[in-house]
Structure formats: structure tokens, C-alpha cells
Design an enzyme around this catalytic site. Structure first.
Site, PDB file in Angstrom:
ATOM      1  N   HIS A 211      -0.464   0.351  -0.594  1.00 30.76           N
ATOM      2  CA  HIS A 211      -0.864  -0.763  -1.463  1.00 30.76           C
ATOM      3  C   HIS A 211      -2.381  -0.807  -1.613  1.00 30.76           C
ATOM      4  CE1 HIS A 211       2.972  -2.343   0.447  1.00 30.76           C
ATOM      5  NE2 HIS A 211       3.278  -2.436  -0.823  1.00 30.76           N
TER       6      HIS A 211
ATOM      7  N   GLN B 281       3.519   6.130  -7.323  1.00 33.56           N
ATOM      8  CA  GLN B 281       4.427   7.249  -7.585  1.00 33.56           C
ATOM      9  C   GLN B 281       5.542   7.309  -6.522  1.00 33.56           C
ATOM     10  OE1 GLN B 281       3.749   9.328 -10.350  1.00 33.56           O
ATOM     11  NE2 GLN B 281       5.831  10.002  -9.914  1.00 33.56           N
ATOM     12  N   LYS B 282       5.286   6.647  -5.396  1.00 30.74           N
ATOM     13  CA  LYS B 282       6.309   6.564  -4.335  1.00 30.74           C
ATOM     14  C   LYS B 282       7.651   6.111  -4.898  1.00 30.74           C
ATOM     15  CE  LYS B 282       8.136   5.171  -0.260  1.00 30.74           C
ATOM     16  NZ  LYS B 282       8.499   3.781  -0.410  1.00 30.74           N
TER      17      LYS B 282
ATOM     18  N   SER C  75       6.734  -0.427   3.577  1.00 31.84           N
ATOM     19  CA  SER C  75       6.888  -1.630   4.397  1.00 31.84           C
ATOM     20  C   SER C  75       8.121  -1.512   5.282  1.00 31.84           C
ATOM     21  CB  SER C  75       7.007  -2.859   3.497  1.00 31.84           C
ATOM     22  OG  SER C  75       5.934  -2.858   2.570  1.00 31.84           O
TER      23      SER C  75
HETATM   24  P1  AMP Z   1       6.366  -2.694  -2.731  1.00 36.59           P
HETATM   25  O1  AMP Z   1       5.535  -3.722  -2.049  1.00 36.59           O
HETATM   26  O2  AMP Z   1       7.093  -1.775  -1.815  1.00 36.59           O
HETATM   27  O3  AMP Z   1       7.239  -3.276  -3.816  1.00 36.59           O
HETATM   28  O4  AMP Z   1       5.340  -1.752  -3.471  1.00 36.59           O
HETATM   29  C1  AMP Z   1       4.367  -2.278  -4.358  1.00 36.59           C
HETATM   30  C2  AMP Z   1       3.705  -1.130  -5.064  1.00 36.59           C
HETATM   31  O5  AMP Z   1       3.070  -0.285  -4.109  1.00 36.59           O
HETATM   32  C3  AMP Z   1       4.689  -0.257  -5.853  1.00 36.59           C
HETATM   33  O6  AMP Z   1       4.088   0.126  -7.067  1.00 36.59           O
HETATM   34  C4  AMP Z   1       4.874   0.913  -4.930  1.00 36.59           C
HETATM   35  O7  AMP Z   1       5.230   2.106  -5.608  1.00 36.59           O
HETATM   36  C5  AMP Z   1       3.488   1.036  -4.323  1.00 36.59           C
HETATM   37  N1  AMP Z   1       3.560   1.766  -3.053  1.00 36.59           N
HETATM   38  C6  AMP Z   1       4.354   1.473  -1.989  1.00 36.59           C
HETATM   39  N2  AMP Z   1       4.202   2.399  -1.027  1.00 36.59           N
HETATM   40  C7  AMP Z   1       3.308   3.307  -1.498  1.00 36.59           C
HETATM   41  C8  AMP Z   1       2.747   4.515  -0.980  1.00 36.59           C
HETATM   42  N3  AMP Z   1       3.076   4.987   0.220  1.00 36.59           N
HETATM   43  N4  AMP Z   1       1.860   5.179  -1.742  1.00 36.59           N
HETATM   44  C9  AMP Z   1       1.528   4.712  -2.980  1.00 36.59           C
HETATM   45  N5  AMP Z   1       2.016   3.594  -3.524  1.00 36.59           N
HETATM   46  C10 AMP Z   1       2.900   2.891  -2.798  1.00 36.59           C
END
Ligand code: AMP
Length: 284
Positions: free
Chosen positions: A41, A152-153, A190
Site C-alpha cells: 500500500h 498489479q497484485k 494483509s
Molecule cells: P487491499 O487493501 O488488499 O484491498 O489493497 C488495496 C490496494 O493495494 C489494491 O490496489 C491492491 O492491489 C494493492 N496492493 C495490495 N498488496 C499489494 C502488493 N503487495 N503490492 C502492490 N500493491 C498491493
């Protein structure tokens, strides 16, 4: 001397968000998250800080995108740690709405994208993408940002959000950011916090499976089924890993490929006990 990090301003209602944004300098960059923030993030926030005059982070654990109540309930939440990370990475404003601020009484709208949401995560998690696109449409509408940053994850999510933004004429530019990994190759997530020590030790097998298929591809293997089998074999060597799917697909349509004659996307979802992890890698 350790310099204290300035904490960003926090708003919790739609009205306060609009008021705060009206005073902010443009361009505005939006980073939507579900909190439990980590370096992945932070990389998105830093990218927004480099591109935009104002960085808005949203933290909302969206009940509509969870398939299992237990996964929603167990989702890690730590607001004060999140705010410190936001401040250190360059966020100016953080929107942390309660559920009834996003879905007020009487709410009855949803946004549903078509074929791109059917395979892979869409097949494994019915309704997931409708939950994602509905909340992202609301956040894009509220923020009116110039750019919105996605990792991109979650490669399929990125494609689906791009499709939605194009189809609905949303002016915000969707920006893709690379996957951030732990030193042992595990993609930051997370959900990694919920792995048992044994699961955490086993989880880098996702990256090893992707790397094994990539190595076969660079050795000249173009048969997509052999690349999928290579990933399955690597995963099978790890007893704690229970694969849900492995895929070698067209990166624009996500249709499974027979042969890799152009760009391809390797991806997988694997369970370690109650924790489900995803990872992916583009070819070439
Ligand atoms: P989340 O909080 O998991 O919904 O993720 C929020 C944003 O962070 C989304 O656009 C995810 O793709 C990005 N994100 C989560 N983990 C990673 C990571 N390891 N590398 C890059 N972006 C991430």
C-alpha cells in the site's frame, strides 16, 4: 534526531470528504484500500505523492466483496498503525467511513462488469467483483480524483476496474503499480498476518511456482497447459498448500490460453488452512 511524521487529516463522512477535497490542491490522487496497510500500500501512496498535489487514501473493509463472513470478521484492522503508515508515505487525507456512510439506509445500486469477472477470482468468489466495482464506483465518484492507484497484485481487479471506468465514462485515470514482495518472494498482503508460522514458511511456494513456469517459458515452452502443470507440480511439493486454481491466460480477456504466442498472465489462488492467497506474473 527522529523527526515525527505528520499524521494526515481524517474524515469519516461523505460530506466531510467533499468539504476537505474542495480545499485541496489538484491533481488529486486516490488510493483505495481495506487497511491493515503494508509496504505494498505504501508504494501506491508514494507513487501518488510523486504524481499528485494531494493524496487521498481510503480505508474501508467492504463487506460486499467478502464471500465468507468469517473472512470479513477476521480481516485485520489497525487504524492508528494505518494512519502512521499513510503519513510516512505522503498521504494528506484519509477517508475512513463506517459501513452505513458508504451504504446508507435505502441503498440499492450495484455495478456489475461482464465477462472479465467470470473466470479466476470471479469463479472462485461469486459476487466478489460486484462488491468491488460497486464500492470503487462510489469512491471514484466521491473523490473525483485525477488518478486512482491500484496494485498489479490484484491483476483481475485492476482489469475489471479499468473496464468499469472506461464503460461508465469515469474521468479518473486508473494507474497500475507493481507488486511489492517480502524478501522471500511472498507478495505482501494483509492476509499474510493471519498465516500460521508453518503457513507463512510455506507461502513463498506461490512465487516459486510462478518462477518455475516463467523459467520453462524462457526455455522455449509455449504450451500453456505445460506451464500450468509446472505451477501445479511446484505447489504439490508443499503439503500445506491447497491450490484453488492455476492459470495461464490472455492478459486482456483472461481466457485460458492453449499456446503462449503473445503476452500472457500466470496467476493462482492457493489456500493455507483458512487463509487464501493470490499471486500472478505477466509473461514475457
Ligand atoms: P487491499 O487493501 O488488499 O484491498 O489493497 C488495496 C490496494 O493495494 C489494491 O490496489 C491492491 O492491489 C494493492 N496492493 C495490495 N498488496 C499489494 C502488493 N503487495 N503490492 C502492490 N500493491 C498491493
Amino acid at each position: 534526531m527522529v523527526r515525527p511524521v505528520a499524521l494526515p487529516d481524517v474524515v469519516r463522512t461523505r460530506v466531510d470528504l467533499r468539504d476537505a477535497l474542495a480545499k485541496c490542491r489538484r491533481p488529486v490522487g486516490l488510493v483505495p484500500t481495506m487497511g491493515a496497510l503494508h509496504e505494498g500500500h505504501a508504494s501506491l501512496i508514494r507513487r501518488a505523492h510523486a504524481d499528485d498535489a494531494t493524496v487521498l487514501v481510503t480505508i474501508f473493509v467492504n463487506p460486499r466483496q467478502f464471500n465468507e463472513n468469517s473472512d470479513f470478521d477476521a480481516y485485520p484492522r489497525d487504524e492508528s498503525a494505518d494512519l502512521r503508515l499513510c503519513g510516512a508515505a505522503g498521504a494528506d487525507l484519509v477517508f475512513i467511513p463506517p459501513v452505513d456512510e458508504i451504504y446508507p439506509a435505502g441503498f440499492q445500486t450495484s455495478v456489475k462488469v461482464g465477462a472479465l469477472t467470470k473466470p479466476l477470482e470471479g469463479a472462485a468468489r461469486p459476487g466478489h467483483f460486484e462488491g468491488v466495482t460497486t464500492v470503487v464506483a462510489i469512491l471514484l465518484g466521491l473523490a473525483g480524483a485525477d488518478h486512482a492507484y491500484f496494485g498489479q497484485k490484484d491483476a483481475q481487479q485492476l482489469l475489471v476496474v479499468r473496464r468499469m471506468a472506461a464503460d461508465l465514462g469515469i474521468a479518473t485515470e486508473i494507474v497500475a503499480c507493481p507488486i511489492v514482495r517480502e524478501p522471500d518472494g511472498l507478495a505482501m498482503s494483509s492476509r499474510n498476518l493471519r498465516l500460521t508460522p508453518q503457513g507463512r514458511a510455506a507461502a513463498p511456494v506461490l512465487r516459486r511456482a510462478l518462477s518455475a513456469a516463467r523459467a520453462r517459458f524462457y526455455a522455449g515452452e509455449l504450451d500453456a497447459e505445460i506451464l500450468r502443470a509446472t505451477m501445479r507440480e511446484t505447489l504439490a511439493a508443499e503439503p500445506l498448500a491447497a491450490p484453488e486454481y492455476v492459470s495461464c491466460a490472455d492478459p486482456a480477456t483472461l481466457a485460458e490460453l492453449d499456446r503462449v504466442e503473445g503476452p500472457a498472465l500466470l496467476s493462482m489462488a492457493v489456500r493455507f488452512g483458512a487463509v487464501r492467497l493470490i499471486d500472478n506474473e505477466p509473461l514475457p
